[in-house]
Motif scaffolding. Structure first.
Motif, PDB file in Angstrom:
ATOM      1  N   GLU A  70       3.258 -15.184   3.372  1.00  0.00           N
ATOM      2  CA  GLU A  70       1.802 -15.297   3.480  1.00  0.00           C
ATOM      3  C   GLU A  70       1.390 -16.737   3.736  1.00  0.00           C
ATOM      4  OE1 GLU A  70       0.435 -13.262  -0.057  1.00  0.00           O
ATOM      5  OE2 GLU A  70       1.167 -11.347   0.724  1.00  0.00           O
ATOM      6  N   ALA A  71       2.012 -17.680   3.048  1.00  0.00           N
ATOM      7  CA  ALA A  71       1.710 -19.099   3.246  1.00  0.00           C
ATOM      8  C   ALA A  71       2.058 -19.552   4.667  1.00  0.00           C
ATOM      9  CB  ALA A  71       2.464 -19.952   2.227  1.00  0.00           C
ATOM     10  N   ALA A  72       3.094 -18.942   5.256  1.00  0.00           N
ATOM     11  CA  ALA A  72       3.536 -19.311   6.605  1.00  0.00           C
ATOM     12  C   ALA A  72       2.840 -18.482   7.689  1.00  0.00           C
ATOM     13  CB  ALA A  72       5.053 -19.133   6.715  1.00  0.00           C
ATOM     14  N   GLY A  73       1.991 -17.533   7.297  1.00  0.00           N
ATOM     15  CA  GLY A  73       1.290 -16.693   8.266  1.00  0.00           C
ATOM     16  C   GLY A  73       2.190 -15.656   8.930  1.00  0.00           C
ATOM     17  N   ILE A  74       3.184 -15.180   8.204  1.00  0.00           N
ATOM     18  CA  ILE A  74       4.127 -14.203   8.743  1.00  0.00           C
ATOM     19  C   ILE A  74       3.834 -12.836   8.128  1.00  0.00           C
ATOM     20  CG2 ILE A  74       6.564 -13.547   8.814  1.00  0.00           C
ATOM     21  CD1 ILE A  74       7.133 -16.593   8.848  1.00  0.00           C
ATOM     22  N   SER A  75       3.663 -11.843   8.996  1.00  0.00           N
ATOM     23  CA  SER A  75       3.375 -10.495   8.506  1.00  0.00           C
ATOM     24  C   SER A  75       4.683  -9.785   8.168  1.00  0.00           C
ATOM     25  CB  SER A  75       2.590  -9.705   9.550  1.00  0.00           C
ATOM     26  OG  SER A  75       3.338  -9.589  10.743  1.00  0.00           O
ATOM     27  N   TYR A  76       4.596  -8.828   7.241  1.00  0.00           N
ATOM     28  CA  TYR A  76       5.798  -8.152   6.758  1.00  0.00           C
ATOM     29  C   TYR A  76       5.461  -6.732   6.333  1.00  0.00           C
ATOM     30  CZ  TYR A  76       3.571  -9.513   2.426  1.00  0.00           C
ATOM     31  OH  TYR A  76       2.643  -9.696   1.434  1.00  0.00           O
ATOM     32  N   TYR A  77       6.500  -5.908   6.280  1.00  0.00           N
ATOM     33  CA  TYR A  77       6.377  -4.566   5.727  1.00  0.00           C
ATOM     34  C   TYR A  77       7.208  -4.529   4.454  1.00  0.00           C
ATOM     35  CZ  TYR A  77       6.542   0.406   4.947  1.00  0.00           C
ATOM     36  OH  TYR A  77       6.422   1.653   4.365  1.00  0.00           O
ATOM     37  N   ASN A  78       6.564  -4.189   3.353  1.00  0.00           N
ATOM     38  CA  ASN A  78       7.226  -4.100   2.056  1.00  0.00           C
ATOM     39  C   ASN A  78       7.397  -2.629   1.687  1.00  0.00           C
ATOM     40  OD1 ASN A  78       8.158  -4.321  -0.558  1.00  0.00           O
ATOM     41  ND2 ASN A  78       6.178  -4.912  -1.407  1.00  0.00           N
ATOM     42  N   PRO A  79       8.639  -2.117   1.702  1.00  0.00           N
ATOM     43  CA  PRO A  79       8.842  -0.704   1.374  1.00  0.00           C
ATOM     44  C   PRO A  79       8.824  -0.392  -0.121  1.00  0.00           C
ATOM     45  CG  PRO A  79      10.940  -1.719   1.828  1.00  0.00           C
ATOM     46  CD  PRO A  79       9.886  -2.764   2.086  1.00  0.00           C
ATOM     47  N   GLN A  80       8.825  -1.423  -0.952  1.00  0.00           N
ATOM     48  CA  GLN A  80       8.836  -1.194  -2.398  1.00  0.00           C
ATOM     49  C   GLN A  80       7.396  -1.027  -2.874  1.00  0.00           C
ATOM     50  OE1 GLN A  80      10.878  -4.202  -4.682  1.00  0.00           O
ATOM     51  NE2 GLN A  80      10.937  -2.954  -6.502  1.00  0.00           N
ATOM     52  N   VAL A  81       7.035   0.209  -3.182  1.00  0.00           N
ATOM     53  CA  VAL A  81       5.670   0.528  -3.591  1.00  0.00           C
ATOM     54  C   VAL A  81       5.671   1.100  -5.005  1.00  0.00           C
ATOM     55  CG1 VAL A  81       4.813   0.892  -1.243  1.00  0.00           C
ATOM     56  CG2 VAL A  81       5.781   2.816  -2.503  1.00  0.00           C
ATOM     57  N   PRO A  82       4.619   0.828  -5.778  1.00  0.00           N
ATOM     58  CA  PRO A  82       4.585   1.305  -7.164  1.00  0.00           C
ATOM     59  C   PRO A  82       4.324   2.806  -7.301  1.00  0.00           C
ATOM     60  CG  PRO A  82       2.580   0.110  -6.646  1.00  0.00           C
ATOM     61  CD  PRO A  82       3.488  -0.018  -5.454  1.00  0.00           C
ATOM     62  N   ASN A  83       3.692   3.397  -6.293  1.00  0.00           N
ATOM     63  CA  ASN A  83       3.291   4.806  -6.384  1.00  0.00           C
ATOM     64  C   ASN A  83       3.878   5.600  -5.218  1.00  0.00           C
ATOM     65  OD1 ASN A  83       1.813   3.519  -4.431  1.00  0.00           O
ATOM     66  ND2 ASN A  83      -0.158   4.317  -5.086  1.00  0.00           N
ATOM     67  N   TYR A  84       5.184   5.630  -5.126  1.00  0.00           N
ATOM     68  CA  TYR A  84       5.905   6.245  -4.009  1.00  0.00           C
ATOM     69  C   TYR A  84       5.461   7.682  -3.740  1.00  0.00           C
ATOM     70  CZ  TYR A  84       9.816   7.590  -1.016  1.00  0.00           C
ATOM     71  OH  TYR A  84      10.570   8.028   0.027  1.00  0.00           O
ATOM     72  N   ASP A  85       5.469   8.519  -4.766  1.00  0.00           N
ATOM     73  CA  ASP A  85       5.125   9.938  -4.581  1.00  0.00           C
ATOM     74  C   ASP A  85       3.680  10.117  -4.123  1.00  0.00           C
ATOM     75  OD1 ASP A  85       7.692  10.763  -5.264  1.00  0.00           O
ATOM     76  OD2 ASP A  85       7.190  10.998  -7.391  1.00  0.00           O
ATOM     77  N   GLU A  86       2.784   9.341  -4.697  1.00  0.00           N
ATOM     78  CA  GLU A  86       1.368   9.421  -4.334  1.00  0.00           C
ATOM     79  C   GLU A  86       1.154   8.996  -2.879  1.00  0.00           C
ATOM     80  OE1 GLU A  86      -2.428   6.816  -5.667  1.00  0.00           O
ATOM     81  OE2 GLU A  86      -1.285   7.693  -7.324  1.00  0.00           O
TER      82      GLU A  86
END
Length: 165
Positions: free
Chosen positions: A31-47
């Protein structure tokens, strides 16, 4: 909830729960470097999976994650010693062998007796998990994929690659 084609620069692959490397180190740096990313680790996977399926995304969260992996030009895989990480090791190997841009952070070997998911890792399992990490390092070396022992070095390499493209 996601409906458009993935446009992120970096896929954050590798060890998941109970690790926090994504939110503690990588995401703030990107975020500080202005780089976008996809984070697959989510707290509410089933939802989240149910929400995607309700919107007509047949494969749900698995399909969305696969799309992100397919479209992100850079794949960062962090293989730690807090998880077995076998699926992540297999994924990273596949992407390296198919010529994708993969940056790896691979920890030192898992120590004898380390507890992962409530089980002490010893004997043959320990040997197999450490052998898988060694094999990934070897594949990476043969295909010139960068491997770092420190996560900050891997992050710096991803930032360099993202800014260069």
């Amino acid at each position: 909830v996601r409906m458009k084609k993935s446009q992120e620069q970096v896929f954050l692959g590798g060890s998941c729960d109970p690790t926090t490397w994504r939110k503690d180190i990588v995401m703030p740096a990107f975020e500080a470097a202005g780089i976008s990313y996809y984070n697959p680790q989510v707290p509410n996977y089933d939802e989240l999976d149910a929400a995607y399926k309700a919107q007509g995304i047949a494969g749900g969260i698995v399909a969305v994650e696969a799309e992100a992996k397919a479209n992100c030009p850079i794949l960062l895989f962090v293989i730690d010693n807090q998880t077995r990480a076998i699926a992540s090791i297999l994924e990273a190997t596949e992407y390296i062998c198919t010529g994708r841009t993969v940056v790896l952070r691979i920890c030192d070997n898992i120590a004898d007796g380390t507890v992962i998911d409530g089980e002490a890792i010893t004997g043959r399992q320990l040997k197999d998990l450490n052998r898988a990490r060694s094999y990934l390092k070897d594949v990476a070396a043969r295909h010139r994929a960068p491997v770092f022992s420190r996560i900050d070095e891997a992050v710096a390499e991803v930032v360099r690659l993202a800014k260069q493209s």
